[in-house]
Motif scaffolding. Structure first.
Motif, PDB file in Angstrom:
ATOM      1  N   ALA A   1      -6.907   8.875  18.784  1.00  0.00           N
ATOM      2  CA  ALA A   1      -7.814   9.725  17.720  1.00  0.00           C
ATOM      3  C   ALA A   1      -7.203   9.419  16.458  1.00  0.00           C
ATOM      4  O   ALA A   1      -8.201   9.246  15.405  1.00  0.00           O
ATOM      5  CB  ALA A   1      -7.810  11.365  17.933  1.00  0.00           C
ATOM      6  N   PHE A   2      -6.031   9.480  16.048  1.00  0.00           N
ATOM      7  CA  PHE A   2      -5.646   9.121  14.760  1.00  0.00           C
ATOM      8  C   PHE A   2      -5.808   7.747  14.307  1.00  0.00           C
ATOM      9  O   PHE A   2      -6.248   7.763  13.196  1.00  0.00           O
ATOM     10  CB  PHE A   2      -4.040   9.155  14.897  1.00  0.00           C
ATOM     11  CG  PHE A   2      -3.243   8.595  13.586  1.00  0.00           C
ATOM     12  CD1 PHE A   2      -3.527   9.182  12.329  1.00  0.00           C
ATOM     13  CD2 PHE A   2      -2.674   7.170  13.727  1.00  0.00           C
ATOM     14  CE1 PHE A   2      -2.814   8.764  11.202  1.00  0.00           C
ATOM     15  CE2 PHE A   2      -2.304   6.705  12.434  1.00  0.00           C
ATOM     16  CZ  PHE A   2      -2.148   7.413  11.333  1.00  0.00           C
ATOM     17  N   TRP A   3      -5.749   6.849  15.350  1.00  0.00           N
ATOM     18  CA  TRP A   3      -6.129   5.405  15.067  1.00  0.00           C
ATOM     19  C   TRP A   3      -7.934   5.448  14.680  1.00  0.00           C
ATOM     20  O   TRP A   3      -8.082   4.495  13.577  1.00  0.00           O
ATOM     21  CB  TRP A   3      -5.826   4.309  16.144  1.00  0.00           C
ATOM     22  CG  TRP A   3      -6.032   2.962  15.695  1.00  0.00           C
ATOM     23  CD1 TRP A   3      -6.929   2.163  16.070  1.00  0.00           C
ATOM     24  CD2 TRP A   3      -4.910   2.340  14.767  1.00  0.00           C
ATOM     25  NE1 TRP A   3      -6.598   1.011  15.441  1.00  0.00           N
ATOM     26  CE2 TRP A   3      -5.446   1.150  14.675  1.00  0.00           C
ATOM     27  CE3 TRP A   3      -3.887   2.920  14.109  1.00  0.00           C
ATOM     28  CZ2 TRP A   3      -4.838   0.316  13.880  1.00  0.00           C
ATOM     29  CZ3 TRP A   3      -3.263   1.965  13.600  1.00  0.00           C
ATOM     30  CH2 TRP A   3      -3.455   0.642  13.366  1.00  0.00           C
ATOM     31  N   GLU A   4      -8.587   5.939  15.132  1.00  0.00           N
ATOM     32  CA  GLU A   4      -9.900   6.170  14.954  1.00  0.00           C
ATOM     33  C   GLU A   4     -10.342   6.606  13.570  1.00  0.00           C
ATOM     34  O   GLU A   4     -10.869   6.087  12.824  1.00  0.00           O
ATOM     35  CB  GLU A   4     -10.823   6.770  15.687  1.00  0.00           C
ATOM     36  CG  GLU A   4     -11.202   6.183  17.141  1.00  0.00           C
ATOM     37  CD  GLU A   4     -11.593   4.704  17.320  1.00  0.00           C
ATOM     38  OE1 GLU A   4     -12.548   4.592  16.504  1.00  0.00           O
ATOM     39  OE2 GLU A   4     -10.932   4.019  17.454  1.00  0.00           O
ATOM     40  N   ARG A   5      -9.474   7.685  13.022  1.00  0.00           N
ATOM     41  CA  ARG A   5      -9.515   8.432  11.743  1.00  0.00           C
ATOM     42  C   ARG A   5      -8.798   7.359  10.613  1.00  0.00           C
ATOM     43  O   ARG A   5      -9.505   7.228   9.601  1.00  0.00           O
ATOM     44  CB  ARG A   5      -8.731   9.675  11.925  1.00  0.00           C
ATOM     45  CG  ARG A   5      -9.227  10.525  12.687  1.00  0.00           C
ATOM     46  CD  ARG A   5      -8.749  11.813  12.370  1.00  0.00           C
ATOM     47  NE  ARG A   5      -7.286  12.127  12.500  1.00  0.00           N
ATOM     48  CZ  ARG A   5      -6.784  12.491  13.614  1.00  0.00           C
ATOM     49  NH1 ARG A   5      -7.737  12.612  14.867  1.00  0.00           N
ATOM     50  NH2 ARG A   5      -5.449  12.268  13.809  1.00  0.00           N
ATOM     51  N   TYR A   6      -7.800   6.674  11.161  1.00  0.00           N
ATOM     52  CA  TYR A   6      -7.290   5.614  10.236  1.00  0.00           C
ATOM     53  C   TYR A   6      -8.289   4.373  10.140  1.00  0.00           C
ATOM     54  O   TYR A   6      -8.183   3.843   8.811  1.00  0.00           O
ATOM     55  CB  TYR A   6      -5.726   5.113  10.928  1.00  0.00           C
ATOM     56  CG  TYR A   6      -5.100   4.250  10.174  1.00  0.00           C
ATOM     57  CD1 TYR A   6      -4.459   4.653   8.784  1.00  0.00           C
ATOM     58  CD2 TYR A   6      -5.014   2.848  10.448  1.00  0.00           C
ATOM     59  CE1 TYR A   6      -3.854   3.703   7.997  1.00  0.00           C
ATOM     60  CE2 TYR A   6      -4.420   2.109   9.596  1.00  0.00           C
ATOM     61  CZ  TYR A   6      -3.735   2.233   8.418  1.00  0.00           C
ATOM     62  OH  TYR A   6      -2.973   1.560   7.705  1.00  0.00           O
ATOM     63  N   LYS A   7      -8.822   3.938  11.112  1.00  0.00           N
ATOM     64  CA  LYS A   7      -9.643   2.757  10.813  1.00  0.00           C
ATOM     65  C   LYS A   7     -11.029   3.270   9.863  1.00  0.00           C
ATOM     66  O   LYS A   7     -11.248   2.383   9.239  1.00  0.00           O
ATOM     67  CB  LYS A   7     -10.370   2.471  12.068  1.00  0.00           C
ATOM     68  CG  LYS A   7      -9.441   1.630  13.127  1.00  0.00           C
ATOM     69  CD  LYS A   7     -10.036   0.900  14.258  1.00  0.00           C
ATOM     70  CE  LYS A   7     -11.088   1.523  14.857  1.00  0.00           C
ATOM     71  NZ  LYS A   7     -11.774   0.829  16.107  1.00  0.00           N
ATOM     72  N   ASN A   8     -11.218   4.451  10.132  1.00  0.00           N
ATOM     73  CA  ASN A   8     -12.384   4.983   9.036  1.00  0.00           C
ATOM     74  C   ASN A   8     -11.724   5.053   7.762  1.00  0.00           C
ATOM     75  O   ASN A   8     -12.619   4.427   6.776  1.00  0.00           O
ATOM     76  CB  ASN A   8     -12.947   6.299   9.739  1.00  0.00           C
ATOM     77  CG  ASN A   8     -13.943   6.860   8.868  1.00  0.00           C
ATOM     78  OD1 ASN A   8     -15.007   6.355   8.367  1.00  0.00           O
ATOM     79  ND2 ASN A   8     -13.578   7.982   8.134  1.00  0.00           N
ATOM     80  N   PHE A   9     -10.602   5.551   7.561  1.00  0.00           N
ATOM     81  CA  PHE A   9     -10.160   5.446   6.308  1.00  0.00           C
ATOM     82  C   PHE A   9      -9.980   4.180   5.676  1.00  0.00           C
ATOM     83  O   PHE A   9     -10.378   3.857   4.542  1.00  0.00           O
ATOM     84  CB  PHE A   9      -8.528   6.083   6.304  1.00  0.00           C
ATOM     85  CG  PHE A   9      -7.793   5.650   5.135  1.00  0.00           C
ATOM     86  CD1 PHE A   9      -8.106   6.087   3.753  1.00  0.00           C
ATOM     87  CD2 PHE A   9      -6.535   5.067   5.348  1.00  0.00           C
ATOM     88  CE1 PHE A   9      -7.200   5.617   2.845  1.00  0.00           C
ATOM     89  CE2 PHE A   9      -5.830   4.572   4.545  1.00  0.00           C
ATOM     90  CZ  PHE A   9      -5.935   4.837   3.221  1.00  0.00           C
ATOM     91  N   GLY A  10      -9.713   3.410   6.387  1.00  0.00           N
ATOM     92  CA  GLY A  10      -9.383   1.801   5.973  1.00  0.00           C
ATOM     93  C   GLY A  10     -10.690   1.020   5.623  1.00  0.00           C
ATOM     94  O   GLY A  10     -10.769   0.408   4.551  1.00  0.00           O
ATOM     95  N   ALA A  11     -11.646   1.424   6.307  1.00  0.00           N
ATOM     96  CA  ALA A  11     -13.109   0.765   5.968  1.00  0.00           C
ATOM     97  C   ALA A  11     -13.556   1.245   4.958  1.00  0.00           C
ATOM     98  O   ALA A  11     -13.991   0.861   3.862  1.00  0.00           O
ATOM     99  CB  ALA A  11     -13.997   0.938   7.293  1.00  0.00           C
ATOM    100  N   THR A  12     -13.321   2.644   4.726  1.00  0.00           N
ATOM    101  CA  THR A  12     -14.049   3.348   3.254  1.00  0.00           C
ATOM    102  C   THR A  12     -13.296   2.875   2.446  1.00  0.00           C
ATOM    103  O   THR A  12     -13.713   2.599   1.389  1.00  0.00           O
ATOM    104  CB  THR A  12     -13.883   4.788   3.812  1.00  0.00           C
ATOM    105  OG1 THR A  12     -14.503   5.378   4.994  1.00  0.00           O
ATOM    106  CG2 THR A  12     -14.436   5.591   2.618  1.00  0.00           C
ATOM    107  N   ALA A  13     -11.962   2.877   2.387  1.00  0.00           N
ATOM    108  CA  ALA A  13     -11.103   2.428   1.240  1.00  0.00           C
ATOM    109  C   ALA A  13     -11.349   1.068   0.663  1.00  0.00           C
ATOM    110  O   ALA A  13     -11.584   0.813  -0.384  1.00  0.00           O
ATOM    111  CB  ALA A  13      -9.592   2.531   1.333  1.00  0.00           C
TER     112      ALA A  13
END
Length: 104
Positions: free
Chosen positions: A86-98
């Protein structure tokens, strides 16, 4: 008189820098300390803004560690724990958005 004027000038320069640094979030601080070529104040501040929009404070502190310990990111990515997934999915979203928001 000159001494107090010099002290005032020094305070006027140093205090805003220290306040800015103190207000920086965990992602921005990690980014600035990373030593990467692209790690400048503007880029790191932008990435922190995205982190504030997409990650909880806890997630930000966890992700900030990846700047100094990239192996930690790999461990989370390989983990079979549901919480890590779950954290990794949030982190990937953060990375793509950034990347989209701050990539230029």
């Amino acid at each position: 008189m000159k001494k107090s004027a010099l002290t005032g000038v020094i305070a006027a320069v140093i205090i805003p820098l220290s306040v800015t640094s103190a207000l920086a979030g965990p992602i921005e601080r990690g980014c600035l300390k990373s030593g990467r070529d692209a790690a400048n104040r503007a880029t790191c501040a932008c990435i922190q803004q995205v982190a504030d929009m997409t990650l909880t404070g806890s997630d930000q502190r966890r992700a900030a560690k990846f700047f100094s310990k990239p192996d930690e990111a790999h461990k989370v990515w390989l983990s079979k724990r549901a919480a890590d997934d779950a954290f990794w999915e949030r982190y990937k979203n953060f990375g793509a958005t950034a990347e989209a928001y701050c990539g230029g």
